[in-house]
Design an enzyme around this catalytic site. Structure first.
Site, PDB file in Angstrom:
ATOM      1  N   ASN A 109      13.411  21.416  44.685  1.00  0.00           N
ATOM      2  CA  ASN A 109      11.256  21.038  44.304  1.00  0.00           C
ATOM      3  C   ASN A 109      10.812  19.855  45.660  1.00  0.00           C
ATOM      4  O   ASN A 109       9.506  20.157  45.711  1.00  0.00           O
ATOM      5  CB  ASN A 109      10.792  20.987  43.146  1.00  0.00           C
ATOM      6  CG  ASN A 109      10.659  22.545  42.173  1.00  0.00           C
ATOM      7  OD1 ASN A 109      11.338  23.358  42.953  1.00  0.00           O
ATOM      8  ND2 ASN A 109      10.506  22.617  40.743  1.00  0.00           N
TER       9      ASN A 109
ATOM     10  N   SER B 227      10.029  21.209  35.403  1.00  0.00           N
ATOM     11  CA  SER B 227       9.617  21.202  36.548  1.00  0.00           C
ATOM     12  C   SER B 227       9.818  20.219  37.031  1.00  0.00           C
ATOM     13  O   SER B 227       9.969  18.935  37.950  1.00  0.00           O
ATOM     14  CB  SER B 227       9.195  22.393  37.406  1.00  0.00           C
ATOM     15  OG  SER B 227       9.665  24.086  36.544  1.00  0.00           O
TER      16      SER B 227
ATOM     17  N   HIS C 218      17.893  22.542  35.111  1.00  0.00           N
ATOM     18  CA  HIS C 218      16.612  23.170  35.850  1.00  0.00           C
ATOM     19  C   HIS C 218      17.043  24.243  36.439  1.00  0.00           C
ATOM     20  O   HIS C 218      18.144  24.464  37.419  1.00  0.00           O
ATOM     21  CB  HIS C 218      15.883  21.954  36.970  1.00  0.00           C
ATOM     22  CG  HIS C 218      14.853  22.465  37.618  1.00  0.00           C
ATOM     23  ND1 HIS C 218      14.789  22.799  38.393  1.00  0.00           N
ATOM     24  CD2 HIS C 218      13.685  23.458  36.792  1.00  0.00           C
ATOM     25  CE1 HIS C 218      13.504  23.108  39.271  1.00  0.00           C
ATOM     26  NE2 HIS C 218      12.855  23.805  38.003  1.00  0.00           N
TER      27      HIS C 218
ATOM     28  N   GLU D  97      20.092  22.820  38.827  1.00  0.00           N
ATOM     29  CA  GLU D  97      20.445  21.717  38.798  1.00  0.00           C
ATOM     30  C   GLU D  97      20.615  20.764  37.182  1.00  0.00           C
ATOM     31  O   GLU D  97      20.268  21.448  36.581  1.00  0.00           O
ATOM     32  CB  GLU D  97      18.927  20.869  39.615  1.00  0.00           C
ATOM     33  CG  GLU D  97      18.507  21.348  41.201  1.00  0.00           C
ATOM     34  CD  GLU D  97      17.214  20.815  41.012  1.00  0.00           C
ATOM     35  OE1 GLU D  97      16.910  20.150  42.158  1.00  0.00           O
ATOM     36  OE2 GLU D  97      16.490  21.224  40.972  1.00  0.00           O
TER      37      GLU D  97
END
Ligand code: NAD
Length: 667
Positions: free
Chosen positions: A191, A120, A141, A153
């Site tokens: 994120n 992450s 991801h 992702e």
């Protein structure tokens, strides 16, 4: 291109177990490895429990669950991964541990095995330094819960080869994930704005502006979400939010961790959220919260666009699919308008002494809903808005037309493929557009849109180029009407076909009543349009709606130019379909509705089913559809009744209550 059949997942924790489950569900052979044997056992038990819940909810049969489980093999030894084509790493978020693992893996697997990290927060290029042949290393991801959330992702590192990137994208598509491509920057796309959004909520709390319940409540309405930031942090873990925000601090003061987030993460306790304490009447507080939460998303989204981390389309998609926001950041910026976006972002650029981002409006926020790729002598047009099930909105039809003309006017192109991305080919028209215009008494807008879309479909139908539709998922209503403009129609096993219109108060008006009858005859067209029956790809093939079924791998091969287009063979109609066809050809609609059937070749069970499903449909819509099919006066005859149908109260009731049973009044 490497064929991916054997997958290794390293790390059998929350993410690893869910990924193994997902890959196995898609029919791939998975080896799930964890250094702790009990972690493997626990993961296999969790997967079993999840799948068994699926049996209770009728998602899976017992046999299917047994097959999925047999596709997963657990182990605590990396050596078992030696024959894998792809390995997804999902171990602890610890840089050294990950690098050590990649070093070991490099000596075990084949040279062309793709190694993907689900990290992450670490840089993919940095991680790749520990991989032998870093050109086969990439970031994938995934999002919680990885067996269900469709977003992934995909992050190429500095050394990732084009082939690794392309194979990874194809793999994502084969396993039914919606991929967005991101640059290797901390937080990637989602994120990067989502975690600071959580952090901002904590800052608002810390500053004493409002309590957790009030902040959550305002966020729920502002972003159209089921859970506010505090409830979300409680569900997914406050330490994760804290650590993720910590890695984003490299981007400057606006990303600094709120001290209270650190304290709360270290306390090991959840946030206290007491819904009885929602301060619902204080408009000023509410608007401060709303402004602050929007401002942080707008600032960071524009920074993401300025830094070209991903496209506006992918940024928006990330929020809608990955976070299930009703509107993504780009749609929010568009709906609040340029001046308001500037006002909100300025509040933060002034506070943190930052330059105003450049990509905050106009062309920079343009999202693409249809893509065009050309390859030698063919073009591939993809309706690419999986977050909206590729619904036909005004802009989608405009883009489809523009891309189709571009492909058609290219003298090198002989064949044009049209397909969809995600779960749907095209799951119908944009219902919100219909509802808005009915409510605003601007039905002429619906007429204009329908006429234009009919012209576009007509253009595709009569193109001098060969048009092949590859139906990847739901082809409903307008989607099926588009599919019917094909010279050849290929269906993936996951394809489903239906005309749901009469069940929502309207009738097919994009050529459906005419092209369907031309392809499969009036009887079966009435059956489909009057009952709204959902056909599987096998049924669509049986009745001649689809010309051939192809596998997803085959479709990908055809669209990549690596496989030939298969020949199609006309099939003899089975007796069951002949009976239905003759029934609808023999009995006029009114007689079916009045149940005055003398002798039908159908079984009683089939007859009852047909009569029942017709009785649930909007009477005016079904009558018009029946007449259009019977008269067969061409597609534009469908335009004659638009004003009438969209003025009915049944149309408004149907269009505003999708998925619910409606008692239509015939008005
Ligand atoms: P987790 O703590 O639930 O599981 C990690 C597992 O890895 C443990 O079972 C551990 O025994 C195993 N492990 C550790 N080192 C290992 C090694 N060298 N070899 C084999 N197994 C090893 O972690 P998680 O939440 O599943 O996260 C895994 C990765 O996915 C992390 O990089 C995380 O950042 C990322 N991620 C997590 C989420 C999420 O919501 N949890 C979402 C997206 C990405």
């Amino acid at each position: 291109m490497t064929k991916i059949e054997h997958i290794g997942v390293v790390g059998a924790g929350t993410m690893g177990a869910a990924l193994a489950q997902k890959f196995a569900t898609e029919g791939l052979q998975v080896i799930l490895v964890d250094q702790v044997p009990s972690a493997v056992e626990k993961a296999l038990t969790n997967i079993k429990n999840m799948l068994e819940e699926g049996i209770e909810r009728n998602v899976f049969t017992k046999e299917r669950v047994a097959t999925i489980q047999s596709n997963i093999q657990g182990s605590h030894q990396l050596i078992e991964l030696m024959n894998c084509n792809l390995i997804v790493e999902a171990i602890f978020e610890n840089l050294e541990a990950k690098k050590e693992l990649f070093k070991s893996l490099s000596t075990i697997v084949q040279k062309d095995c793709i190694i993907a990290s689900n990290t992450s927060s670490f840089s993919i290029s940095d991680l790749s330094t520990s991989v032998l042949y870093p050109e086969r290393f990439i970031g994938m991801h995934f999002f919680y819960h990885a067996a269900k959330n469709r977003l992934v992702e995909i992050i190429p590192g500095m050394k990732t080869s084009v082939q690794t990137l392309e194979t990874t994208k194809l793999f994502a598509s084969i396993i039914g994930k919606d991929a967005i491509e991101c640059k290797d920057k901390f937080g990637f796309a989602v994120n990067r704005f989502f975690v600071p959004w959580l952090n901002e909520a904590v800052r608002i709390l810390e500053e004493g502006i409002a309590n957790t319940a009030t902040i959550d409540n305002v966020c729920k309405t502002t972003f159209g979400i089921g859970m506010g930031p505090f409830a979300l942090m409680n569900a997914t873990g406050i330490p994760i939010a804290y650590h993720s925000e910590k890695t984003l601090e490299v981007f400057g003061k606006a990303y600094e961790v709120a001290p209270l987030l650190k304290t709360q993460a270290e306390s090991g306790k959840n946030w206290t959220i007491n819904d009885e304490l929602i301060e619902s009447n204080d408009q000023e507080t509410k608007s401060i919260i709303k402004d602050r939460m929007l401002a942080i998303v707008f600032l960071i989204s524009s920074q993401i666009l300025d830094e070209e981390v991903c496209t506006a389309t992918h940024l928006n998609r990330g929020a809608k699919i990955g976070l299930r926001w009703k509107k993504g950041p780009v749609e929010l910026m568009l709906s609040y308008g340029f001046d308001e976006v500037v006002r909100l972002i300025s509040s933060l650029t002034n506070k943190y002494n930052l330059p105003m981002p450049v990509r905050i409006g106009g062309e920079f926020l343009k999202m693409e809903s249809v893509t065009l790729n050309t390859n030698k002598d063919f073009a591939v047009i993809t309706i690419d808005q999986p977050e909206n099930l590729n619904a036909l909105s005004e802009t989608t039809v405009d883009e489809l037309y523009e891309k189709f003309c571009l492909a058609e006017n290219n003298p090198q192109i002989t064949t044009i493929f049209i397909t969809g991305s995600g779960k749907a080919f095209v799951a119908g028209a944009d219902i919100k557009f219909f509802v808005r215009n009915i409510k605003q008494h601007t039905i002429e807008e619906i007429e204009t849109f329908t006429r234009f879309t009919q012209n576009v479909f007509d253009h595709i139908d009569h193109s001098t180029k060969k048009v092949i539709m590859i139906i990847n998922g739901l082809a409903l209503g307008g989607g099926l009407e588009l599919a019917l403009c094909a010279d050849q129609l290929f269906a993936l096993p996951t394809a489903q076909f239906a005309f749901p219109e009469t069940g929502i108060g309207i009738y097919p008006a994009l050529g459906g009543t005419q092209r369907c009858a031309k392809k499969i005859g009036k009887g079966l067209s009435k059956y489909l349009i009057h009952t709204g029956k959902m056909l599987s790809s096998t049924e669509a093939l049986e009745i001649g709606l689809a010309d051939q079924i192809i596998s997803k791998e085959q479709a990908i091969g055809i669209l990549a130019g690596n496989q030939p287009v298969p020949a199609i063979h006309k099939k003899e109609l089975k007796q069951h379909w002949k009976d239905i066809q003759q029934f609808f050809e023999k009995y006029p609609l009114a007689e079916i509705q009045n149940k005055s059937i003398e002798e039908a070749t159908l079984t009683n069970e089939e007859l009852t089913k047909i009569i029942k499903s017709i009785s649930y449909k909007a009477p005016i819509a079904i009558r018009i559809a029946d007449r259009l099919i019977e008269e067969a006066k061409g597609c534009d005859s469908e335009l004659n009744y638009l004003s009438e149908i969209f003025s009915t109260s049944d149309a408004l009731a149907g269009l505003t209550s999708i998925g619910q049973k409606i008692k239509y009044t015939g008005k």
